[in-house]
Design a protein around this motif. Structure first.
Motif, PDB file in Angstrom:
ATOM      1  N   THR A 163     -11.667 -30.606  67.199  1.00  0.00           N
ATOM      2  CA  THR A 163     -10.670 -31.502  67.519  1.00  0.00           C
ATOM      3  C   THR A 163      -9.328 -31.153  68.082  1.00  0.00           C
ATOM      4  N   SER A 164      -8.899 -31.537  69.108  1.00  0.00           N
ATOM      5  CA  SER A 164      -7.861 -31.056  69.767  1.00  0.00           C
ATOM      6  C   SER A 164      -6.694 -31.494  69.003  1.00  0.00           C
ATOM      7  N   ILE A 165      -5.698 -30.316  68.878  1.00  0.00           N
ATOM      8  CA  ILE A 165      -4.449 -30.393  68.351  1.00  0.00           C
ATOM      9  C   ILE A 165      -3.317 -29.757  68.877  1.00  0.00           C
ATOM     10  N   GLU A 166      -2.074 -29.970  68.889  1.00  0.00           N
ATOM     11  CA  GLU A 166      -0.986 -29.149  69.429  1.00  0.00           C
ATOM     12  C   GLU A 166      -0.312 -28.620  68.588  1.00  0.00           C
ATOM     13  N   THR A 167      -0.286 -27.143  68.643  1.00  0.00           N
ATOM     14  CA  THR A 167       0.830 -26.454  67.739  1.00  0.00           C
ATOM     15  C   THR A 167       1.933 -26.243  68.486  1.00  0.00           C
TER      16      THR A 167
ATOM     17  N   GLU B 196      -1.389 -26.203  73.038  1.00  0.00           N
ATOM     18  CA  GLU B 196      -2.662 -27.088  72.686  1.00  0.00           C
ATOM     19  C   GLU B 196      -3.978 -26.169  72.127  1.00  0.00           C
ATOM     20  N   MET B 197      -4.729 -26.823  71.389  1.00  0.00           N
ATOM     21  CA  MET B 197      -5.971 -25.893  71.122  1.00  0.00           C
ATOM     22  C   MET B 197      -7.122 -26.777  70.413  1.00  0.00           C
ATOM     23  N   ASN B 198      -8.340 -26.456  70.527  1.00  0.00           N
ATOM     24  CA  ASN B 198      -9.314 -26.908  69.703  1.00  0.00           C
ATOM     25  C   ASN B 198      -9.323 -26.253  68.404  1.00  0.00           C
ATOM     26  N   ALA B 199      -9.346 -27.131  67.233  1.00  0.00           N
ATOM     27  CA  ALA B 199      -9.302 -26.553  65.807  1.00  0.00           C
ATOM     28  C   ALA B 199     -10.304 -27.059  65.061  1.00  0.00           C
ATOM     29  N   PRO B 200     -11.071 -26.518  64.056  1.00  0.00           N
ATOM     30  CA  PRO B 200     -11.820 -27.187  63.281  1.00  0.00           C
ATOM     31  C   PRO B 200     -11.451 -28.055  62.161  1.00  0.00           C
TER      32      PRO B 200
END
Length: 209
Positions: free
Chosen positions: A53-57, A61-65
């Protein structure tokens, strides 16, 4: 033994030894049970499916499980199953919960149901059935059969301690439901208790006789 996966992590085995000791207090027994339940839950959920899923740290931004699909169901066989349930809910607090109330007839050792409550969409969820002991397996067999009647089709059974007789009977009744346990002991005695075992898990957990 064949038919059961023994979780032999050193921390699990160490804590099991302390739970077996007859001088371990009620408070200590409950604490150890909660701690072991976290470790068991970690092992039996290692094959859960993930989806990106796309998240923002704070940096980018990144795709993370994240876990895929509907939330798990923990199915507790009352009353002792609640000791494992509480620890597992600490690890997966969003899980749904089913309760199956069963007691063992002292003469026949058969399981008698007195309560059942479970989510409606069991056929769409993975169910982890929990009970500290797999002795005669009568309660475990009855609980899993009841869950199947509700539509459950993706289950595993998790316990602290099993007897060879219980593992064999459970596998014969439900070959599609894998067993995970911290130990498989020597045998059952004439009263249906696991030997050497750890006594009655419910009594030791709640300080009853």
């Amino acid at each position: 033994m064949p038919g059961a996966t023994v979780i032999d992590h050193p921390l699990v085995q160490h804590k099991m030894t302390h739970m077996r000791m007859k001088d371990t207090s009620t408070q200590g027994f409950r604490r150890l049970l909660r701690e072991i339940s976290l470790l068991l839950c970690y092992e039996v959920t290692r094959d859960l499916k993930l989806v990106d899923t796309s998240i923002e740290t704070p940096v980018s931004e990144m795709n993370a499980p994240v876990l895929a699909g509907k939330k798990l169901v923990f199915a507790s066989i009352l009353r002792a199953g609640n000791g494992l349930l509480e620890g597992m809910l600490e690890l997966i607090p969003s899980a749904r919960v089913a309760h199956i109330g069963l007691y063992r007839d002292p003469e026949t050792l058969e399981a008698i149901e007195y309560y059942f409550k479970a989510p409606a969409d069991m056929n769409e969820r993975r169910i982890i059935v929990v009970d500290p002991m797999l002795a005669t397996a009568n309660s475990a067999i009855a609980a899993v059969e009841r869950l199947k009647q509700r539509g459950a089709n993706n289950m595993c059974f998790v316990c602290l301690l099993a007897a060879p007789e219980g593992v064999q009977r459970f596998n014969e009744a439900h070959p599609d439901v894998p067993i995970y346990t911290a130990a498989v002991d020597e045998k059952l005695n004439e009263k249906g208790y696991i030997v050497p075992g750890l006594g009655d898990a419910g009594d030791r957990m709640y300080g009853t006789k």
